[in-house]
Design an enzyme around this catalytic site. Sequence first.
Site, mmCIF file in Angstrom:
data_model
loop_
_atom_site.group_PDB
_atom_site.id
_atom_site.type_symbol
_atom_site.label_atom_id
_atom_site.label_comp_id
_atom_site.label_asym_id
_atom_site.label_seq_id
_atom_site.Cartn_x
_atom_site.Cartn_y
_atom_site.Cartn_z
ATOM 1 N N ASP A 211 0.837 -1.190 0.000
ATOM 2 C CA ASP A 211 0.000 0.000 0.000
ATOM 3 C C ASP A 211 0.879 1.249 0.000
ATOM 4 O O ASP A 211 1.847 1.337 0.775
ATOM 5 C CB ASP A 211 -0.905 0.007 1.230
ATOM 6 C CG ASP A 211 -1.975 1.083 1.146
ATOM 7 O OD1 ASP A 211 -2.992 0.847 0.461
ATOM 8 O OD2 ASP A 211 -1.781 2.159 1.755
ATOM 9 N N GLU A 255 -4.656 2.311 -4.411
ATOM 10 C CA GLU A 255 -3.197 2.331 -4.340
ATOM 11 C C GLU A 255 -2.642 1.025 -3.780
ATOM 12 O O GLU A 255 -1.496 0.953 -3.340
ATOM 13 C CB GLU A 255 -2.727 3.511 -3.480
ATOM 14 C CG GLU A 255 -3.046 3.411 -2.003
ATOM 15 C CD GLU A 255 -4.408 3.983 -1.625
ATOM 16 O OE1 GLU A 255 -4.588 4.344 -0.462
ATOM 17 O OE2 GLU A 255 -5.293 4.061 -2.514
#
Length: 350
Positions: A211, A255
């Site tokens: 992440d 993301e």
Amino acid sequence: MAEDTYLLTMINTIESLQDKIKTLESRILELKFHEKQLELVIESTAVGIWDWQVQTGELVVNERWANIIGYTLEELGEVSIDTWMKYAHPEDLKESNRLLEKHWAGKTECYIFETRMKHKRGHWVWVYDTGKVIEWESKSVPKRMIGTHLDISDKKEYIAKLDAANKKLMAFSYVDSLTQIPNRRAYEERFLSIIGSAKRSQNTVSLLIIDVDHFKKYNDYYGHEKGDEALFKVAQAIKSVLTRKTDFVARYGGEEIVVLLPFTTLEGAEITAEKIIQRIMDERIEHVHSQYDGMLTVSIGVASTSSQFDDLFDHADTALYVAKNNGRNRVEAYSNYQPPIRVLSPSPTP
């Protein structure tokens, strides 16, 4: 009196014969008309015609039959079934014979086969070959067949192009357009494949969930266009670390990027994750909200198993949560013996 009766009978017979002759002439004209119509239809549809005496091998074909393979009837000379054998593709003859025998055995209404024939110029022409037995010597023994040839080379080329386009389209459907790595759909299919193989071979599979740290703040400050560029660089950087053909990277969503590492222990997965951390730092992507030299970073959760495959994602996700809580820009591995407890810390921001 007898002579009159005889003459009357003769007159009636002659008149009857004249009527029959007129009827036959009318039918002959009608047949000639239909024959001409059939010729026009055949000519307009560019169909080759063949008429085969099966037992003797004699073959009669029309001009179009010869034209399909680049010849005229005159150039072909005397034709027979050997002419067909000469120009047919050797690899197609076995299947052609199988379909003919199937038709002769009464298992099909007609003979239908897409075959290749050698053109005068040297290339192969695709031909839609159809035929039907119209006379029999005896049961399952054909005497005469008639049929057609139709050039379908353009159709075959079109289908080949269409298949290629469909394959490209299918490939695109598995690729994330922004990062140019596989998408979530591709990941889910690959996950099932890798897990299935691991179950059979009792091998270990590891999963990384990656992440981007403070990515919302990045987008808010630099704009979504710059955010997209950063995400692309991150994805490509991760991809560059994975050197084995069996390793698999995909954008899971937003993301978040996932990496599947088959045949990899937890320790091996941690090493790969650390390499990814460093590789992202080496990209030197500016991020004013980062506490690490003002550069964009990632956090990674790692999990590994050889049996608890249904829990693999949740375990890696739990480890990611701990990495976020412990300061980001780091790797955390899930341990079956000391599972991280998420409720002790407040939820971290992305």
